[in-house]
Design an enzyme around this catalytic site. Structure first.
Site, PDB file in Angstrom:
ATOM      1  CG  HIS A  85       0.363  15.172   2.102  1.00 48.75           C
ATOM      2  ND1 HIS A  85      -0.608  15.471   1.174  1.00 48.75           N
ATOM      3  CD2 HIS A  85      -0.023  14.020   2.687  1.00 48.75           C
ATOM      4  CE1 HIS A  85      -1.559  14.540   1.212  1.00 48.75           C
ATOM      5  NE2 HIS A  85      -1.224  13.645   2.127  1.00 48.75           N
ATOM      6  CG  HIS A  90      -4.998   2.287   5.928  1.00 49.13           C
ATOM      7  ND1 HIS A  90      -6.351   2.236   6.140  1.00 49.13           N
ATOM      8  CD2 HIS A  90      -4.832   3.000   4.795  1.00 49.13           C
ATOM      9  CE1 HIS A  90      -6.957   2.874   5.162  1.00 49.13           C
ATOM     10  NE2 HIS A  90      -6.060   3.345   4.338  1.00 49.13           N
ATOM     11  CG  HIS A  94      -0.693   7.095  -1.013  1.00 45.52           C
ATOM     12  ND1 HIS A  94      -1.910   7.243  -1.645  1.00 45.52           N
ATOM     13  CD2 HIS A  94      -0.948   6.428   0.134  1.00 45.52           C
ATOM     14  CE1 HIS A  94      -2.858   6.694  -0.909  1.00 45.52           C
ATOM     15  NE2 HIS A  94      -2.298   6.188   0.182  1.00 45.52           N
ATOM     16  CG  LEU A  95       4.883   5.467  -5.808  1.00 41.37           C
ATOM     17  CD1 LEU A  95       5.241   4.613  -7.037  1.00 41.37           C
ATOM     18  CD2 LEU A  95       6.155   5.787  -5.024  1.00 41.37           C
ATOM     19  NE  ARG A  96       0.720  11.989  -2.344  1.00 41.83           N
ATOM     20  CZ  ARG A  96      -0.252  11.543  -1.572  1.00 41.83           C
ATOM     21  NH1 ARG A  96      -1.276  10.864  -2.073  1.00 41.83           N
ATOM     22  NH2 ARG A  96      -0.237  11.774  -0.279  1.00 41.83           N
ATOM     23  CE  LYS A 154      -7.877   2.205  -0.531  1.00 45.20           C
ATOM     24  NZ  LYS A 154      -6.645   2.781  -0.053  1.00 45.20           N
ATOM     25  CB  ALA A 157      -4.670  12.605   6.270  1.00 44.00           C
ATOM     26  CG  ASP A 189      -1.663   4.871   3.937  1.00 48.72           C
ATOM     27  OD1 ASP A 189      -1.711   5.230   2.746  1.00 48.72           O
ATOM     28  OD2 ASP A 189      -2.471   5.250   4.797  1.00 48.72           O
ATOM     29  CG  HIS A 244      -9.902   4.612   3.471  1.00 45.52           C
ATOM     30  ND1 HIS A 244      -8.688   5.264   3.535  1.00 45.52           N
ATOM     31  CD2 HIS A 244     -10.625   5.055   4.521  1.00 45.52           C
ATOM     32  CE1 HIS A 244      -8.687   6.066   4.598  1.00 45.52           C
ATOM     33  NE2 HIS A 244      -9.860   5.959   5.203  1.00 45.52           N
ATOM     34  CG  ASN A 252      -4.917   8.628  -3.263  1.00 46.47           C
ATOM     35  OD1 ASN A 252      -3.875   8.093  -3.643  1.00 46.47           O
ATOM     36  ND2 ASN A 252      -5.022   9.211  -2.072  1.00 46.47           N
ATOM     37  CG  HIS A 291      -1.866   1.148   1.281  1.00 40.04           C
ATOM     38  ND1 HIS A 291      -3.200   0.972   1.564  1.00 40.04           N
ATOM     39  CD2 HIS A 291      -1.710   2.479   1.092  1.00 40.04           C
ATOM     40  CE1 HIS A 291      -3.815   2.142   1.543  1.00 40.04           C
ATOM     41  NE2 HIS A 291      -2.917   3.084   1.268  1.00 40.04           N
TER      42      HIS A 291
HETATM   43  O1  DOR Z   1      -3.170   9.426   5.720  1.00 39.66           O
HETATM   44  C1  DOR Z   1      -3.532   9.127   4.589  1.00 39.66           C
HETATM   45  N1  DOR Z   1      -2.990   9.692   3.491  1.00 39.66           N
HETATM   46  N2  DOR Z   1      -4.512   8.234   4.446  1.00 39.66           N
HETATM   47  C2  DOR Z   1      -5.058   7.952   3.262  1.00 39.66           C
HETATM   48  O2  DOR Z   1      -5.953   7.158   3.214  1.00 39.66           O
HETATM   49  C3  DOR Z   1      -4.612   8.668   2.045  1.00 39.66           C
HETATM   50  C4  DOR Z   1      -3.259   9.192   2.192  1.00 39.66           C
HETATM   51  C5  DOR Z   1      -2.894  10.202   1.128  1.00 39.66           C
HETATM   52  O3  DOR Z   1      -3.152   9.940  -0.057  1.00 39.66           O
HETATM   53  O4  DOR Z   1      -2.311  11.224   1.460  1.00 39.66           O
HETATM   54 ZN    ZN Z   2      -3.330   5.093   1.560  1.00 40.64          ZN
END
Ligand code: DOR
Ligand code: ZN
Length: 345
Positions: free
Chosen positions: A251, A175, A16-18, A100, A263, A247, A137, A42, A14
């Site tokens: 950011h 998560h 996130h690479l953006r 997802k 988050a 996860d 989620h 996402n 799990h």
């Molecule tokens: O803390 C989080 N950040 N939870 C998520 O479900 C998404 C993630 C994000 O994409 O920043």
């Molecule tokens: Zn996530």
């Protein structure tokens, strides 16, 4: 006590690479230690179709450092207009390994997620038929449900009815942050669950006691210590239903350190050292490889990774406090204790 560990190269189920400058800046942090990662969809706009997943996959490969030994495993973002045939095409392509489901409004970029679960039933039924797992989620989003209760309420009001309606669907509860979530998965025979690095380390006091610490804020939000201990017990238990999904969610610092901070905890850089420290504290170093490198691959029907990494115990490691990316600086998760397990690749 061992001072050297040789593990199969781990998988992050799990991540996130953006995209764009952020992707370029943070991808090396994961590719350095991990064989594969399940890439969350996402983005803005989200990765909904087979064609979008293919194009995102190509952008990730293009951003990899030369010589990297890393394979992105793609996912699709489920919407109420997702076409079951397109999902089947994506699965057949071999690039897409899961779909997802974000309840609309649950977290970062989830506004295109699901409001009406009946609307996605045909897609879920098709996924059950073709053996494509659903990543959930697991939080309800109603304003009248306390944020610390949202996972537990989801289990009863969404997950349980969904599993009764489509029992063959393979589901990963992502998560997990509560004892109830752990117990739910332990009682289910066709489910998996990811645990993050940060939820094994922090409880809600880390976020709120003695000042507000935005770099510990993520969703689902960390719960009480009793819940953290339940997650930890599941992680070190050797139960193959539980596996690593960091996860790790970058950011930029100004988006985190804000009156309304985003988050996400960014753990890609130091996850393996943190987990080795945590498993060692639990007397469970022999369970680390299952958690990081074999249980997830087995759940997703992937071959076990043949490459290895070595962890060696030594003086405290200095990881960078922050990764400079073209999108801005990203603070690396601080576990609050020294890390001694150096990762040699
Ligand atoms: O803390 C989080 N950040 N939870 C998520 O479900 C998404 C993630 C994000 O994409 O920043
Ligand atoms: Zn996530």
């Amino acid at each position: 006590m061992p001072t050297r560990l040789i593990l199969r190269r781990p998988d992050d189920m799990h991540l996130h690479l953006r995209d764009g400058a952020m992707l370029a800046g943070i991808l090396p942090e994961t590719a350095r230690h991990f064989a594969r990662a399940l890439i969350m969809p996402n983005l803005v706009p989200p990765v909904v179709t087979a064609a979008q997943a293919q194009s995102y996959h190509a952008r990730i490969l293009a951003a990899l450092p030369d010589g990297a030994d890393f394979t992105p495993l793609m996912t699709l973002y489920l919407t109420e207009t997702t076409d079951p045939d397109d999902v089947a095409t994506a699965h057949a392509s071999g690039l897409v390994h899961a779909v997802k489901l974000y309840p609309a409004g649950a977290t970062t970029n989830s506004q295109s997620g699901v409001r009406d679960f009946a609307a996605v039933r045909p897609v879920l039924e098709r996924m059950a038929e073709i053996g494509l797992p659903l990543c959930l989620h697991g939080e309800v989003t109603h304003a009248d449900v306390d944020i610390f209760d949202r996972e537990a309420v989801f289990l009863e009001t969404v997950l349980d009815p969904m599993r009764r309606a489509i029992p063959e669907l393979r589901i990963v509860l992502e998560h997990v942050t509560t004892k109830q979530g752990v117990e739910y998965v332990q009682a289910a025979d066709n489910m998996g669950a990811t645990l993050t690095t940060h939820h094994l380390v922090i409880n809600r006091n880390h976020i709120l006691a003695g000042g507000i610490r935005p770099h510990y804020y993520c969703l689902p939000v960390a719960k009480r210590e009793t819940h953290r201990l339940a997650l930890l017990a599941a992680a070190v238990s050797g139960d193959p239903r539980f596996f690593l999904g960091t996860d790790s969610a970058p950011h930029t610092d100004d988006a985190k350190e804000s009156a309304c901070g985003c988050a996400g905890c960014f753990t890609a850089t130091n996850t393996m050292s943190i987990l080795a420290e945590v498993f060692e504290q639990q007397g469970a170093l022999d369970k680390l490889e299952g958690f990081t490198s074999t249980h997830g691959a087995a759940f997703y029907g992937l071959r076990q990774s043949r490459a290895q990494i070595t962890l060696r115990k030594g003086d405290p490691i200095r990881y960078p406090a922050c990764i400079e990316t073209g999108a801005g600086p990203v603070t690396v998760f601080d576990p609050g204790f020294d890390l001694h397990w150096h990762v040699e690749t």
